[in-house]
Design a protein around this motif. Structure first.
Motif, mmCIF file in Angstrom:
data_model
loop_
_atom_site.group_PDB
_atom_site.id
_atom_site.type_symbol
_atom_site.label_atom_id
_atom_site.label_comp_id
_atom_site.label_asym_id
_atom_site.label_seq_id
_atom_site.Cartn_x
_atom_site.Cartn_y
_atom_site.Cartn_z
ATOM 1 N N SER A 1 0.812 -1.332 -0.072
ATOM 2 C CA SER A 1 -0.029 -0.035 -0.042
ATOM 3 C C SER A 1 0.788 1.202 -0.057
ATOM 4 N N ILE A 2 2.183 1.074 0.320
ATOM 5 C CA ILE A 2 2.992 2.273 0.467
ATOM 6 C C ILE A 2 3.516 2.492 -0.875
ATOM 7 N N LYS A 3 3.524 3.695 -1.602
ATOM 8 C CA LYS A 3 3.433 3.721 -2.845
ATOM 9 C C LYS A 3 5.032 4.572 -3.207
ATOM 10 N N THR B 1 7.039 0.196 -5.542
ATOM 11 C CA THR B 1 7.264 1.144 -4.988
ATOM 12 C C THR B 1 8.179 1.944 -5.294
ATOM 13 N N GLU B 2 7.928 3.415 -5.379
ATOM 14 C CA GLU B 2 9.135 4.189 -5.866
ATOM 15 C C GLU B 2 9.923 4.669 -4.432
ATOM 16 N N LYS C 1 18.704 -4.184 -9.674
ATOM 17 C CA LYS C 1 17.780 -5.430 -8.862
ATOM 18 C C LYS C 1 16.484 -5.241 -9.114
ATOM 19 N N GLY C 2 16.144 -4.295 -9.839
ATOM 20 C CA GLY C 2 14.495 -4.271 -10.202
ATOM 21 C C GLY C 2 13.804 -3.226 -9.639
ATOM 22 N N PHE C 3 14.370 -2.265 -8.874
ATOM 23 C CA PHE C 3 13.642 -1.310 -7.931
ATOM 24 C C PHE C 3 13.600 0.217 -8.696
ATOM 25 N N LYS C 4 12.513 0.914 -8.225
ATOM 26 C CA LYS C 4 12.475 2.261 -8.993
ATOM 27 C C LYS C 4 13.280 3.093 -7.812
#
Length: 622
Positions: free
Chosen positions: A488-490, A517-518, A559-562
């Motif tokens: 839920s945390i964006k 998530t960003e 690693k795939g994170f924004k």
């Protein structure tokens, strides 16, 4: 960062000069302005005392002092050439605001004390040559401030030519003095062999070494070398270093010749005739004519003294401008700055002469040397730290051997100056009618200076050791997360400082968020430059921090994170809330270093100051 001595910065081009002598000539000049500080009136008394008491025995002390000075001045020139910072600017970028205020205050006192010696020396010369009363002669010395203003408006090369002319007058005066005195050259050469006849000779030797390196000369040289415009490539910098070393070698050897000539003159006239107690400049002048049998000897002595005082006051006043602009980043009209510097020196001289008469000028000269001694370590030690720093010197740092020799020289000079200060304070305590006043004023001040000196010596070593424990490579982070489905945390903000605390903060952030998530990584640059100039700072630490933040971003993006990054400047407890409140974040995650109790009381915590200022939840991860 404001340029050092901005009105003459890079005003002398060396780029269009051919190789060989003309190229060297373009670089020659700055060291001559520096060299006059080594032949100023403050040195004359110790040279005269050494020659009259011990003949030619202490010539070797002058030679050793000159070699020490040559190394330290070459380090100062290296700092200015490589970093394009003078010593005051480099200190301001390195130390905290309060430490810099203290260092500035000490530097100003040292320059005023040095100027006091030059003013008195020049006034004594005018008094001896023209018979003008000493008090009026002191007031006349204020006029050379306007001469300096005229010269610098004509360009640095004109000023250098003027100073070289004065140095030539001093040199030629002593060549003729040597001809009149007819020294025994065999004994002069014998004096180059180290020997200390007794404890009194040791004290004079300490005085000679202690008066050798002037603190303001280190500030001055690091600025004056920046008046040359040259190719800023590694080859160009290397060439500039070489030619400036040649400049320093020639100029400081001239200063050695003058000091040696004063000592040899005293040995060949006073010591030879059994006059072992001549130490005052006025006494030396008075006895020259009857001993050498010519009226030219005392006249040339006085002319040389005026030239030494005049040249030294010019460079001392320039140093005052460099120190004020470097430490405080505070610029006033140059002529106002120079008049202030001169008045600070003249006012105490006038007051003391009015109250106690002309007989105390010798004591005033000694007091000025003691004040200089107190400040010396605060200029030498930061200089050695700076030129030893690989990152600051961009590959032109000094070698390990040079570092060792520099620290040995610093230890010798600081120890000898500490002994001089200790002896003076114990003498004051023994002879004072109210010693308790000294115990509650002078003695605590001396211990305060000692504490500050120890801080400046050891703080860079401690900081370097701490930095070894800081995880400066994002590849060393032990990250335990695994990508999860959307939460839920964006939008999560993570405060990072490139220490081990980042591991816990990032692990917790990725646990809270997930793959969709960003994440915004926030780092705050806290250097003195960042506090003063904000986003306009371009110091070395900012460059490193920017690169590390980008490494974090690249590694975590892979690693795939924004990942986004945000670099702030100033105090974290002020800058982080601004970034958070202006952004669209759901939570801020911070790691802590586990400080408790005393450390939190002493240093405070960013967390306590931060949590009341942000409009989103704050998660502290230990």
């Amino acid at each position: 960062m404001t340029k050092s001595l901005e009105e003459v910065h890079e005003s002398v081009s060396t780029e269009n000069k051919k190789k060989g002598f003309r190229k060297i000539l373009a670089f020659l000049g700055p060291a001559y302005l520096v060299s006059v500080g080594y032949m100023d009136p403050g040195n004359w008394a110790t040279d005269i005392a050494g020659g009259s008491q011990f003949g030619y025995t202490l010539v070797w002390v002058l030679l050793m002092s000159n070699l020490m000075a040559l190394l330290l001045q070459s380090l100062s020139a290296r700092l200015g050439i490589v970093t394009q910072r003078d010593l005051a600017q480099a200190s301001r970028e390195t130390y905290s605001k309060y430490i810099n205020y203290i260092l500035y205050f000490l530097a100003e006192i040292a320059i005023a004390a040095c100027d006091l010696a030059e003013v008195l020396g020049m006034a004594i010369g005018i008094n001896l040559l023209f018979g003008i009363p000493l008090l009026e002669a002191v007031l006349i010395t204020v006029l050379d401030t306007f001469l300096l203003l005229f010269l610098i408006n004509k360009g640095i090369r004109k000023m250098e030519a003027f100073i070289i002319a004065l140095v030539a007058i001093i040199g030629f005066s002593f060549i003729f003095e040597m001809i009149f005195a007819e020294p025994e050259m065999g004994k002069v050469l014998q004096g180059l062999i180290p020997s200390i006849p007794n404890s009194a000779a040791l004290y004079i030797a300490i005085g000679i070494i202690g008066a050798t390196v002037m603190p303001h000369n280190l500030y001055l040289h690091s600025s004056l070398v920046q008046t040359r415009k040259f190719d800023r490539t590694p080859a160009g910098i290397k060439q500039a270093l070489k030619y400036n070393f040649i400049d320093s070698t020639i100029a400081l050897n001239l200063a050695f010749f003058v000091n040696a000539a004063i000592l040899i003159l005293a040995a060949a006239t006073f010591h030879k005739n059994g006059m072992y107690e001549v130490a005052e400049i006025q006494d030396a002048h008075k006895f020259l004519e009857p001993l050498l049998g010519t009226k030219w000897a005392p006249a040339l002595f006085a002319i040389a003294l005026i030239a030494a005082g005049q040249s030294s006051t010019v460079t001392g006043t320039l140093a005052g401008q460099i120190v004020m602009e470097g430490y405080l980043h505070f610029r006033i009209q140059p002529w106002v700055r120079r008049i202030i510097t001169r008045l600070i020196a003249i006012i105490p001289a006038v007051i003391v002469i009015l109250i106690y008469g002309e007989s105390v000028t010798g004591k005033l000269l000694i007091l000025s040397q003691v004040i200089l001694s107190l400040q010396l370590g605060f200029a030498i030690i930061p200089l050695i730290h700076f030129v030893s720093d690989k990152s600051k010197m961009k590959g032109f740092h000094i070698s390990r051997t040079t570092q060792v020799v520099s620290w040995i020289i610093a230890a010798i000079i600081v120890s000898l100056n500490a002994k001089l200060v200790y002896d003076e304070i114990t003498s004051w305590l023994a002879n004072s009618n109210h010693p308790m006043i000294l115990w509650f004023t002078v003695v605590p001040l001396a211990f305060g200076f000692l504490g500050l000196l120890l801080y400046i010596i050891f703080n860079p070593f401690i900081a370097k050791a701490k930095n070894k424990n800081i995880n400066h490579s994002p590849h060393n982070l032990k990250l335990k997360f695994s990508p999860r489905e959307s939460q839920s945390i964006k939008n999560i903000a993570v405060s990072v400082d490139f220490s081990h605390a980042d591991e816990a903060a990032l692990n917790k952030a990725f646990e809270l968020g997930g793959i969709d998530t960003e994440y915004t990584l926030i780092h705050i640059v806290e250097t003195v430059g960042a506090l003063m100039y904000g986003v306009h700072v371009h110091d070395h630490e900012t460059t490193i921090d920017e690169k590390l933040l980008l490494k974090y971003k690249d590694m975590l993006s892979d690693k795939g994170f924004k990942i986004k990054t945000e670099l702030g400047f100033g105090k974290p407890n002020k800058v982080i809330p601004k970034i958070i409140n202006e952004g669209n974040f759901d939570i801020l995650v911070m790691g802590t270093h586990g400080h408790t109790g005393l450390k939190d009381i002493l240093f405070g915590t960013t967390v306590d100051k931060l949590r009341h200022k942000i409009s989103i939840p704050l998660l502290i991860v230990k």
